[in-house]
Design a protein around this motif. Structure first.
Motif, PDB file in Angstrom:
ATOM      1  N   ASP A 179      -7.328 -38.909   1.104  1.00 15.22           N
ATOM      2  CA  ASP A 179      -6.990 -38.812  -0.321  1.00 15.22           C
ATOM      3  C   ASP A 179      -5.849 -39.791  -0.563  1.00 15.22           C
ATOM      4  O   ASP A 179      -4.695 -39.497  -0.261  1.00 15.22           O
ATOM      5  CB  ASP A 179      -6.553 -37.368  -0.631  1.00 15.22           C
ATOM      6  CG  ASP A 179      -5.909 -37.243  -1.994  1.00 15.22           C
ATOM      7  OD1 ASP A 179      -6.079 -38.179  -2.811  1.00 15.22           O
ATOM      8  OD2 ASP A 179      -5.233 -36.229  -2.257  1.00 15.22           O
ATOM      9  N   ASN A 180      -6.183 -40.973  -1.078  1.00 13.90           N
ATOM     10  CA  ASN A 180      -5.111 -41.957  -1.266  1.00 13.90           C
ATOM     11  C   ASN A 180      -4.735 -42.143  -2.738  1.00 13.90           C
ATOM     12  O   ASN A 180      -4.289 -43.194  -3.153  1.00 13.90           O
ATOM     13  CB  ASN A 180      -5.440 -43.290  -0.586  1.00 13.90           C
ATOM     14  CG  ASN A 180      -6.795 -43.812  -0.989  1.00 13.90           C
ATOM     15  OD1 ASN A 180      -7.360 -43.312  -1.960  1.00 13.90           O
ATOM     16  ND2 ASN A 180      -7.322 -44.788  -0.259  1.00 13.90           N
ATOM     17  N   ALA A 181      -4.914 -41.065  -3.518  1.00 14.98           N
ATOM     18  CA  ALA A 181      -4.573 -41.154  -4.942  1.00 14.98           C
ATOM     19  C   ALA A 181      -3.058 -41.220  -5.167  1.00 14.98           C
ATOM     20  O   ALA A 181      -2.597 -41.712  -6.188  1.00 14.98           O
ATOM     21  CB  ALA A 181      -5.152 -39.961  -5.680  1.00 14.98           C
ATOM     22  N   GLY A 182      -2.290 -40.744  -4.215  1.00 15.65           N
ATOM     23  CA  GLY A 182      -0.820 -40.825  -4.354  1.00 15.65           C
ATOM     24  C   GLY A 182      -0.212 -39.750  -5.218  1.00 15.65           C
ATOM     25  O   GLY A 182       0.882 -39.921  -5.750  1.00 15.65           O
ATOM     26  N   TRP A 183      -0.896 -38.615  -5.355  1.00 12.94           N
ATOM     27  CA  TRP A 183      -0.380 -37.544  -6.214  1.00 12.94           C
ATOM     28  C   TRP A 183       0.197 -36.381  -5.414  1.00 12.94           C
ATOM     29  O   TRP A 183       0.341 -35.290  -5.955  1.00 12.94           O
ATOM     30  CB  TRP A 183      -1.492 -37.000  -7.128  1.00 12.94           C
ATOM     31  CG  TRP A 183      -1.884 -37.921  -8.226  1.00 12.94           C
ATOM     32  CD1 TRP A 183      -3.076 -38.562  -8.355  1.00 12.94           C
ATOM     33  CD2 TRP A 183      -1.104 -38.302  -9.375  1.00 12.94           C
ATOM     34  NE1 TRP A 183      -3.100 -39.328  -9.495  1.00 12.94           N
ATOM     35  CE2 TRP A 183      -1.894 -39.191 -10.150  1.00 12.94           C
ATOM     36  CE3 TRP A 183       0.196 -37.997  -9.822  1.00 12.94           C
ATOM     37  CZ2 TRP A 183      -1.438 -39.766 -11.335  1.00 12.94           C
ATOM     38  CZ3 TRP A 183       0.640 -38.578 -11.008  1.00 12.94           C
ATOM     39  CH2 TRP A 183      -0.170 -39.443 -11.744  1.00 12.94           C
ATOM     40  N   ASN A 184       0.494 -36.592  -4.139  1.00 11.42           N
ATOM     41  CA  ASN A 184       1.041 -35.482  -3.356  1.00 11.42           C
ATOM     42  C   ASN A 184       2.392 -35.040  -3.923  1.00 11.42           C
ATOM     43  O   ASN A 184       3.218 -35.875  -4.277  1.00 11.42           O
ATOM     44  CB  ASN A 184       1.263 -35.942  -1.914  1.00 11.42           C
ATOM     45  CG  ASN A 184       0.073 -35.628  -1.042  1.00 11.42           C
ATOM     46  OD1 ASN A 184      -0.110 -34.497  -0.626  1.00 11.42           O
ATOM     47  ND2 ASN A 184      -0.751 -36.634  -0.798  1.00 11.42           N
ATOM     48  N   MET A 185       2.578 -33.741  -3.990  1.00 11.88           N
ATOM     49  CA  MET A 185       3.870 -33.200  -4.464  1.00 11.88           C
ATOM     50  C   MET A 185       4.182 -31.962  -3.635  1.00 11.88           C
ATOM     51  O   MET A 185       3.423 -30.993  -3.660  1.00 11.88           O
ATOM     52  CB  MET A 185       3.751 -32.854  -5.952  1.00 11.88           C
ATOM     53  CG  MET A 185       4.903 -32.087  -6.542  1.00 11.88           C
ATOM     54  SD  MET A 185       6.346 -33.062  -6.899  1.00 11.88           S
ATOM     55  CE  MET A 185       5.983 -33.647  -8.538  1.00 11.88           C
ATOM     56  N   HIS A 186       5.262 -32.019  -2.878  1.00 13.75           N
ATOM     57  CA  HIS A 186       5.604 -30.892  -2.005  1.00 13.75           C
ATOM     58  C   HIS A 186       7.073 -30.550  -2.194  1.00 13.75           C
ATOM     59  O   HIS A 186       7.937 -31.355  -1.859  1.00 13.75           O
ATOM     60  CB  HIS A 186       5.308 -31.245  -0.549  1.00 13.75           C
ATOM     61  CG  HIS A 186       3.897 -31.675  -0.348  1.00 13.75           C
ATOM     62  ND1 HIS A 186       2.841 -30.786  -0.299  1.00 13.75           N
ATOM     63  CD2 HIS A 186       3.339 -32.898  -0.243  1.00 13.75           C
ATOM     64  CE1 HIS A 186       1.717 -31.451  -0.155  1.00 13.75           C
ATOM     65  NE2 HIS A 186       1.979 -32.739  -0.134  1.00 13.75           N
ATOM     66  N   LEU A 187       7.298 -29.379  -2.758  1.00 10.52           N
ATOM     67  CA  LEU A 187       8.681 -29.009  -3.058  1.00 10.52           C
ATOM     68  C   LEU A 187       9.169 -27.894  -2.147  1.00 10.52           C
ATOM     69  O   LEU A 187       8.383 -27.056  -1.700  1.00 10.52           O
ATOM     70  CB  LEU A 187       8.797 -28.562  -4.517  1.00 10.52           C
ATOM     71  CG  LEU A 187       8.285 -29.551  -5.567  1.00 10.52           C
ATOM     72  CD1 LEU A 187       8.498 -28.983  -6.961  1.00 10.52           C
ATOM     73  CD2 LEU A 187       8.982 -30.903  -5.453  1.00 10.52           C
ATOM     74  N   ASP A 188      10.463 -27.919  -1.898  1.00  9.71           N
ATOM     75  CA  ASP A 188      11.101 -26.844  -1.144  1.00  9.71           C
ATOM     76  C   ASP A 188      12.126 -26.269  -2.122  1.00  9.71           C
ATOM     77  O   ASP A 188      13.228 -26.805  -2.279  1.00  9.71           O
ATOM     78  CB  ASP A 188      11.757 -27.474   0.101  1.00  9.71           C
ATOM     79  CG  ASP A 188      12.620 -26.486   0.856  1.00  9.71           C
ATOM     80  OD1 ASP A 188      12.901 -25.403   0.321  1.00  9.71           O
ATOM     81  OD2 ASP A 188      13.028 -26.815   1.982  1.00  9.71           O
ATOM     82  N   LEU A 189      11.700 -25.200  -2.815  1.00 11.73           N
ATOM     83  CA  LEU A 189      12.489 -24.738  -3.959  1.00 11.73           C
ATOM     84  C   LEU A 189      13.895 -24.250  -3.591  1.00 11.73           C
ATOM     85  O   LEU A 189      14.828 -24.403  -4.384  1.00 11.73           O
ATOM     86  CB  LEU A 189      11.725 -23.654  -4.719  1.00 11.73           C
ATOM     87  CG  LEU A 189      10.477 -24.181  -5.451  1.00 11.73           C
ATOM     88  CD1 LEU A 189       9.765 -23.062  -6.172  1.00 11.73           C
ATOM     89  CD2 LEU A 189      10.828 -25.304  -6.436  1.00 11.73           C
ATOM     90  N   LEU A 190      14.038 -23.725  -2.374  1.00 13.41           N
ATOM     91  CA  LEU A 190      15.355 -23.234  -1.966  1.00 13.41           C
ATOM     92  C   LEU A 190      16.320 -24.417  -1.801  1.00 13.41           C
ATOM     93  O   LEU A 190      17.441 -24.413  -2.325  1.00 13.41           O
ATOM     94  CB  LEU A 190      15.204 -22.475  -0.631  1.00 13.41           C
ATOM     95  CG  LEU A 190      16.424 -21.713  -0.135  1.00 13.41           C
ATOM     96  CD1 LEU A 190      16.969 -20.782  -1.208  1.00 13.41           C
ATOM     97  CD2 LEU A 190      16.083 -20.924   1.126  1.00 13.41           C
TER      98      LEU A 190
END
Ligand code: HEM
Length: 400
Positions: A179-190
């Motif tokens: 998946d090379n769309a470039g929309w990865n979003m990974h948050l660490d809310l703490l």
């Protein structure tokens, strides 16, 4: 390919020009500076939005709100400049992490730049609308604030991705499909919550400094300064309690609560809390705040170092190609030109702030001497930088 082989072969084969530990130290130092202005920008801007709803009925908010807007505006420009340094250092010693993050979230990287441009332009609009007393000023401020906070969320996303090497394959090719769309979003809310919460105490301590600094000016009523001090102290104390709670929870989850660096951070935060609550001398409190910022930056680096060395990344074994020309040029720029220039700007800002009306630097005064020294050094720097560059270029192209 094994992840350990991957991160090690992704290193620049030309090597780095100096010892990795020095770049690591510079990363910690410059990120702390970046963070300080991020927090001051968001905090003063956020408070100014509240102020914009109060200023019609309260004369103190009427003075304070435009001052907060100006503080935030200058801080955004400083945070952008100061963001470049850690960006370069992270690319030098942790290139694999940073470039993978840029691949996984390529679309967000593009959006980041445009969001920053639009958010900052709207900030100018907000300032203008506030000055004119337009009714939509609060809304414009809120939108600009939300966009700038979103920029921070994106930065956080890149930082989280860069330190999650074991998840890279899963994010790049979920279920084996690339998946090379470039929309990865990974948050660490703490982690994000802790970082963002720091804007409250940082702005509180800034307001204590603001009142102390202006207390020598006759054109600022003591009652007004007392109002600002009290608000600043309240924000510093409540904000520090919130941030300390989030920090402890974050460290507990990272299994680092009893690590000496995190213990030193907790002790410094408690000291900061006592100093901010007493507010005997806010300049000393600010000194401790600088130490806390460096420690937090150190904890961030510790987490990254542990993750990367855990998967077999040999940071201190990074191939090195000692290049004295680069080191000398860097040090001359950073120490001689940088320190003189900053000393000039800070001395001038101090004098301007302490003067009622227009400040004029007298010939032979510290400001005037620093101005001349900065200008001379800057001209010399341009000559050396381009001259040296030309020599290197011709030497290379002529094959000498
Ligand atoms: C309004 C704009 C910005 C905000 C609110 C912001 C906020 C943040 C925050 C909250 C972090 C910490 C993320 C984490 O550790 O989880 C961060 C990290 C960082 N920011 Fe910014 N930032 C902004 C603009 C910039 C710009 C313009 C640059 C570069 C020119 C920059 C460079 C960096 C770098 C290099 C890091 C560290 C990344 C890492 O260690 O992987 N930031 N920023």
């Amino acid at each position: 390919m094994e992840i350990s082989t991957f991160v090690n072969v992704m290193r620049d084969s030309a090597g780095i020009p100096f010892y990795p530990v020095v770049f690591q130290g510079l990363y910690v130092l410059t990120w702390a500076l970046h963070a300080a202005f991020v927090l001051l920008a968001l905090g003063s801007m956020g408070l100014s939005i509240y102020g914009s709803t109060q200023q019609k009925s309260n004369p103190y908010w009427k003075i304070l709100t435009p001052h907060l807007i100006m503080t935030g505006k200058i801080s955004v420009s400083v945070l952008i400049v100061l963001g470049v340094a850690p960006l370069l250092f992270t690319q030098v010693i942790y290139d694999s992490g940073w470039y993978v993050a840029n691949t996984l979230s390529g679309a967000w990287v593009f959006i980041f730049i445009y969001a920053l441009v639009i958010g900052y332009m709207m900030y100018y609009w907000y300032q203008y609308a506030n000055k004119k007393g337009s009714s939509g000023n609060t809304l414009i401020g809120l939108i600009s604030f939300a966009i700038l906070v979103f920029c921070g969320v994106l930065m956080h996303n890149f930082a989280v991705e860069a330190i999650s090497p074991t998840k890279w394959m899963e994010w790049y090719a979920p279920n084996g499909v690339v998946d090379n769309a470039g929309w990865n979003m990974h948050l660490d809310l703490l982690r994000l919550g802790f970082m963002v919460s720091l804007m409250i105490p940082v702005t509180g301590i800034f307001m204590q400094n603001y009142s102390r600094f202006l207390s020598t000016r006759e054109d600022f009523e003591p009652k007004y300064l007392e109002f600002v001090t009290n608000l600043g102290t309240k924000m510093a104390v409540i904000g520090l309690v919130i941030s300390a709670g989030l920090f402890a929870a974050w460290m507990l989850r990272e299994n680092l609560l009893l690590h000496p660096l995190s213990l030193a951070t907790v002790i410094s935060v408690v000291m900061l809390l006592v100093l901010a609550a007493k507010n005997t001398n806010s300049y000393i409190t600010t000194g401790v705040l600088v130490v806390v910022a460096l420690l937090i930056s150190g904890v961030r680096e510790l987490i990254r170092y542990n993750v990367m060395s855990g998967i077999g990344y040999d940071l201190y074994g990074y191939p090195m190609n000692l290049e004295w020309e680069t080191i000398i040029m860097f040090l001359l720029t950073f120490v001689v030109l940088g320190f003189t220039g900053i000393a000039f700007i800070l001395t001038m800002a101090w004098k301007v702030g302490k003067t009622k009306g227009i400040y004029t630097a007298v010939e032979g005064s510290a400001v005037s001497r620093l101005a001349n020294a900065s200008l001379t050094l800057f001209i010399l720097w341009i000559l050396v930088y381009f001259g040296w560059g030309m020599v290197a270029l011709f030497k290379n192209t002529m094959g000498a």
